[in-house]
Design a protein around this motif. Structure first.
Motif, mmCIF file in Angstrom:
data_model
loop_
_atom_site.group_PDB
_atom_site.id
_atom_site.type_symbol
_atom_site.label_atom_id
_atom_site.label_comp_id
_atom_site.label_asym_id
_atom_site.label_seq_id
_atom_site.Cartn_x
_atom_site.Cartn_y
_atom_site.Cartn_z
ATOM 1 N N GLY A 1 -44.186 -33.012 46.110
ATOM 2 C CA GLY A 1 -43.457 -32.287 47.018
ATOM 3 C C GLY A 1 -44.337 -32.356 48.589
ATOM 4 O O GLY A 1 -44.977 -33.483 48.941
ATOM 5 N N ASP A 2 -44.591 -31.192 49.167
ATOM 6 C CA ASP A 2 -45.302 -31.193 50.370
ATOM 7 C C ASP A 2 -46.874 -30.904 50.132
ATOM 8 O O ASP A 2 -47.376 -30.117 50.877
ATOM 9 N N ARG B 1 -44.916 -36.918 48.633
ATOM 10 C CA ARG B 1 -43.570 -37.672 49.437
ATOM 11 C C ARG B 1 -42.878 -36.525 50.348
ATOM 12 O O ARG B 1 -42.224 -37.062 51.436
ATOM 13 N N GLY B 2 -42.983 -35.520 50.234
ATOM 14 C CA GLY B 2 -42.473 -34.379 51.118
ATOM 15 C C GLY B 2 -41.424 -33.499 50.218
ATOM 16 O O GLY B 2 -41.281 -33.680 49.104
ATOM 17 N N LYS B 3 -41.241 -32.404 50.907
ATOM 18 C CA LYS B 3 -40.306 -31.359 50.220
ATOM 19 C C LYS B 3 -39.000 -31.801 49.624
ATOM 20 O O LYS B 3 -38.423 -32.685 50.514
ATOM 21 N N PRO B 4 -38.716 -31.706 48.403
ATOM 22 C CA PRO B 4 -37.424 -32.127 47.879
ATOM 23 C C PRO B 4 -36.280 -31.418 48.722
ATOM 24 O O PRO B 4 -36.298 -30.091 49.360
ATOM 25 N N HIS B 5 -35.147 -32.285 48.837
ATOM 26 C CA HIS B 5 -33.996 -31.665 49.806
ATOM 27 C C HIS B 5 -32.833 -31.823 49.048
ATOM 28 O O HIS B 5 -32.573 -33.200 48.901
ATOM 29 N N LYS B 6 -31.855 -31.183 49.144
ATOM 30 C CA LYS B 6 -30.443 -31.476 48.470
ATOM 31 C C LYS B 6 -29.766 -30.898 49.496
ATOM 32 O O LYS B 6 -29.467 -30.007 50.037
ATOM 33 N N SER C 1 -29.139 -36.106 47.871
ATOM 34 C CA SER C 1 -30.325 -35.542 47.988
ATOM 35 C C SER C 1 -31.456 -36.620 48.357
ATOM 36 O O SER C 1 -31.441 -37.643 48.452
ATOM 37 N N HIS D 1 -35.858 -36.283 50.287
ATOM 38 C CA HIS D 1 -36.869 -35.462 50.759
ATOM 39 C C HIS D 1 -37.229 -35.319 52.275
ATOM 40 O O HIS D 1 -36.762 -36.115 52.769
#
Length: 96
Positions: A7-8, A45-50, A56, A58
């Motif tokens: 994540g972040d 990689r970055g915060k997961p985002h959907k 979906s 990041h």
């Protein structure tokens, strides 16, 4: 050992007085401010985002490995990787 934060999450090496003064800023080692400066060693990689419209993925990180940062000393965790004490925290805890 290769480390990949999820994540972040970022992993930071605390700066010593010499690395702080590389850019022309000289801060005495006795000053508490040097505890808030470091270099990013590993970054996720970055915060997961959907999202329904974009699918979906990041949210991209605003920092990358090698960046020198000022970070909050609250809410971090210390860990040892390859015998070196490093700081683990979320990207949100980076101030500048």
């Amino acid at each position: 050992m290769n480390v990949t934060p999820l994540g972040d999450i970022v992993i930071i090496r605390r700066a010593d007085q010499q690395s702080v003064s590389d850019g022309g800023i000289v801060i005495p080692p006795s000053d508490d401010f040097t505890e808030d400066i470091g270099t990013i060693v590993y970054a996720g990689r970055g915060k997961p985002h959907k999202c329904k419209t974009c699918g979906s993925g990041h949210i991209p990180m605003q920092v990358k490995e090698g960046d020198r940062v000022i970070f909050s000393t609250n809410g971090h965790q210390l860990t040892k990787i390859k015998g070196e004490e490093l700081i683990v925290l979320r990207q949100d805890s980076i101030i500048a």
